[in-house]
Write an enzyme that holds these catalytic residues in place. Structure first.
Site, PDB file in Angstrom:
ATOM      1  N   LYS A  69     -21.550  46.817  24.069  1.00 10.92           N
ATOM      2  CA  LYS A  69     -20.590  47.514  23.200  1.00 10.92           C
ATOM      3  C   LYS A  69     -20.618  46.888  21.821  1.00 10.92           C
ATOM      4  O   LYS A  69     -20.599  45.687  21.689  1.00 10.92           O
ATOM      5  CB  LYS A  69     -19.185  47.400  23.782  1.00 10.92           C
ATOM      6  CG  LYS A  69     -19.013  48.194  25.051  1.00 10.92           C
ATOM      7  CD  LYS A  69     -17.566  48.171  25.516  1.00 10.92           C
ATOM      8  CE  LYS A  69     -17.386  48.964  26.791  1.00 10.92           C
ATOM      9  NZ  LYS A  69     -17.959  48.344  27.971  1.00 10.92           N
ATOM     10  N   GLY A  70     -20.711  47.713  20.807  1.00 11.37           N
ATOM     11  CA  GLY A  70     -20.514  47.218  19.438  1.00 11.37           C
ATOM     12  C   GLY A  70     -19.051  46.844  19.369  1.00 11.37           C
ATOM     13  O   GLY A  70     -18.197  47.690  19.568  1.00 11.37           O
ATOM     14  N   CYS A  71     -18.751  45.577  19.159  1.00 16.78           N
ATOM     15  CA  CYS A  71     -17.350  45.166  19.126  1.00 16.78           C
ATOM     16  C   CYS A  71     -16.676  45.829  17.936  1.00 16.78           C
ATOM     17  O   CYS A  71     -17.325  46.087  16.940  1.00 16.78           O
ATOM     18  CB  CYS A  71     -17.247  43.661  18.965  1.00 16.78           C
ATOM     19  SG  CYS A  71     -17.943  42.798  20.366  1.00 16.78           S
ATOM     20  N   ILE A  72     -15.397  46.108  18.059  1.00  8.67           N
ATOM     21  CA  ILE A  72     -14.713  46.706  16.923  1.00  8.67           C
ATOM     22  C   ILE A  72     -13.534  45.854  16.507  1.00  8.67           C
ATOM     23  O   ILE A  72     -13.131  44.992  17.224  1.00  8.67           O
ATOM     24  CB  ILE A  72     -14.247  48.140  17.197  1.00  8.67           C
ATOM     25  CG1 ILE A  72     -13.290  48.175  18.375  1.00  8.67           C
ATOM     26  CG2 ILE A  72     -15.426  49.025  17.449  1.00  8.67           C
ATOM     27  CD1 ILE A  72     -12.557  49.460  18.467  1.00  8.67           C
ATOM     28  N   MET A  91     -22.720  43.736  13.756  1.00  6.72           N
ATOM     29  CA  MET A  91     -21.362  43.754  14.300  1.00  6.72           C
ATOM     30  C   MET A  91     -21.134  42.445  15.050  1.00  6.72           C
ATOM     31  O   MET A  91     -22.089  41.879  15.564  1.00  6.72           O
ATOM     32  CB  MET A  91     -21.182  44.943  15.247  1.00  6.72           C
ATOM     33  CG  MET A  91     -21.318  46.288  14.588  1.00  6.72           C
ATOM     34  SD  MET A  91     -20.078  46.577  13.317  1.00  6.72           S
ATOM     35  CE  MET A  91     -18.626  46.929  14.304  1.00  6.72           C
TER      36      MET A  91
END
Lengths: 417, 105
Positions: free
Chosen positions: B102-105, A157
């Site tokens: 945080k896993g970026c979205i 990600m």
């Protein structure tokens, strides 16, 4: 004559060219946009190509057709950006100076970042669908696929369109059903995330959809290497997943020119103010769309919402006024779930995707976080909106740049917390 | 949010056991969290990562990703998995007294 220079004629750049050409007086300002070729790719359409719903002719149109009159389009590579000189050197060495610069150079996949991914099995048993070439070749591979284990892996990600991997799996489930071989296909989702999605309410809903459709999820799977001769995908913590067909969403990085210009973070995304969209490197440089390092989705809807705020802030900067810190991370994405249905999510930096109705409370007509046929038609209709409204920098009725809480059920968030 | 006493210090924790205030952190807290996660003792390499994570969090307001750690410290991804088994990003952050990356979205 003052000069506005836009790098990249994709979704964000083309839209900004249209907006700024309307907003800046022609007698005082020139607007120039640069891209390396004349093929504008409707990126949301790539998802449908592997399943034969769309083909190349549905997703590619000339960029020149969408760059408005009064804007100069230069078809050229970009060598380097020199913010301290306020100029850009093009691929052929031409120097282009600017008063204001908009960086809209997007993101790209870099499969070479994962060991073995582009080895002997590349485009034989390993495919991407984030490029036209990859999606088209994957279509042929899917047509030849008669059964076995299909693994979808997200390498790392952040990725462009974080819901695309889920949509791919939902559509694969539908596609193999239609072909009557679903019982012979095992679908596996290997993701670095700890669930189906990054935010709790949506993760639970999308997770149960995956379960209902019999799609197995391998969470916290950080891809370390691929052995495409033995057909094994391995994680850094030494878990192995065998596959017959591997569909990869490789590491996403910013454009190479960003790295060459030493303007990016470790992934080549440009450090950007999360609310004003001004680049950290210089006050006359702004960034929009996938090229930013912001913790918002890399998605066309985000570029659209940023566009309104960027137009305001460019005009403010031109006039020497204060910038508005108005970008809230707003994203709005249809999630195709197969069998003619889709769901819709609407969220920003602080508000996670919630159930409810959109854009009007109670009325909808779209349902949030819930499958419906109307959402699916919305997704298909979006292609027309994209070419005709979005790229022209026009607003979409009832959908504001900042997130609205109208129609959202806030109790769902409270229950999940 | 809950509070707990780690290595004699009262700290605020989120639902997943990550400290919410990096200022409450001490080296002894790091050693205790590491031990609870099967890392004992913390070597010089561990401290190099922990110090980088804290400095980067201070500068950027968010804990670094594994890619960022490896690029900035020169420690390879493979080594990161040896130092912080299973999830080096999450574990290094937890030991450094920072929030969950945080896993970026």
């Amino acid at each position: 004559m003052k000069k506005l220079l836009i790098l990249g004629a994709g979704t964000a750049g083309t839209m900004m060219a249209a907006k700024m050409r309307r907003a800046l007086p022609r007698a005082e300002w020139s607007v120039t946009i640069v891209d390396q070729d004349d093929d504008h790719l409707y990126q949301p359409g790539l998802l449908f190509i592997p399943f034969g719903v769309y083909d190349e002719s549905d997703v590619v149109r000339p960029r020149s057709r969408y760059v408005p009159r009064g804007v100069e389009l230069l078809l050229s590579g970009i060598d380097v950006i020199e913010p301290e000189e306020s100029r850009v050197r093009l691929g052929d060495g031409t120097l282009v100076d600017y008063d204001f610069l908009v960086i809209a150079t997007g993101s790209r996949i870099v499969p070479e970042e994962t060991d073995g991914l582009t080895g002997p099995g590349w485009q034989k048993n390993v495919f991407d669908f984030y490029t036209l070439d990859g999606a088209t070749k994957l279509h042929r591979a899917l047509e030849d696929f008669t059964g076995g284990r299909l693994v979808l892996n997200v390498a790392e990600m952040p990725i462009k369109c974080p819901v695309a991997p889920l949509e791919f799996l939902f559509l694969a489930d539908w596609y193999f059903h239609e072909r009557g071989i679903r019982d012979r296909v095992e679908l596996v989702y290997a993701t670095p995330l700890d669930g189906a999605f990054t935010k709790p309410v949506a993760s639970a809903r999308l997770g149960s959809l995956l379960e209902d459709k019999g799609i197995r999820v391998e969470t916290l799977f950080n891809a370390g290497s691929v052995d495409s001769e033995k057909r094994i995908l391995s994680s850094w913590d030494e878990r192995e997943v065998d596959y017959d067909l591997l569909v990869t969403v490789p590491t996403n990085m910013g454009a190479e020119v960003i790295e060459r210009s030493d303007l990016g973070d470790e992934l080549g995304f440009v450090p950007t103010d999360r609310n004003t969209l001004q680049a950290q490197v210089a006050p006359n440089v702004f960034v929009i769309g996938d090229a930013t390092d912001l913790p918002s989705s890399k998605a066309g809807s985000v570029a659209h919402f940023q566009g309104e705020i960027l137009e305001h802030n460019l005009l403010a900067a031109v006039a020497g006024k204060e910038l508005a810190p108005d970008f809230d991370g707003h994203a709005n994405c249809f999630v195709e779930t197969g069998f003619g249905k889709a769901l819709l999510i609407d969220f920003n930096y602080d508000v996670e995707p919630l159930p409810g109705r959109f854009p009007l409370a109670k009325v909808g007509p779209m349902k949030l976080l819930e499958e419906s046929r109307m959402n699916h038609w919305g997704k298909l209709a979006f292609r027309w909106i994209y070419w005709n409204q979005l790229l022209a920098g026009r607003e979409i009725p009832l959908v504001q740049a900042q997130l609205s809480m109208k129609g959202k059920e806030t109790t769902a968030a409270a229950q999940a917390a | 949010m809950t509070t707990a006493t780690i290595a004699g210090v009262q700290v605020d924790l989120d639902a997943e056991g990550f400290m919410t205030d990096p200022k409450q952190w001490t080296k002894e807290i790091a050693e205790t969290i590491a031990r609870d996660n099967g890392i004992d003792p913390l070597t010089q390499k561990h401290w190099q990562v922990i110090d980088f994570c804290r400095a980067d969090n201070e500068a950027k307001g968010t804990p670094p990703t594994v890619r960022r750690i490896t690029k900035q410290t020169g420690i390879s991804t493979k080594e990161m998995y040896q130092l912080f088994p299973k999830g080096p990003g999450v574990l290094s952050s937890k030991i450094a007294g920072l929030t969950k990356p945080k896993g970026c979205i």
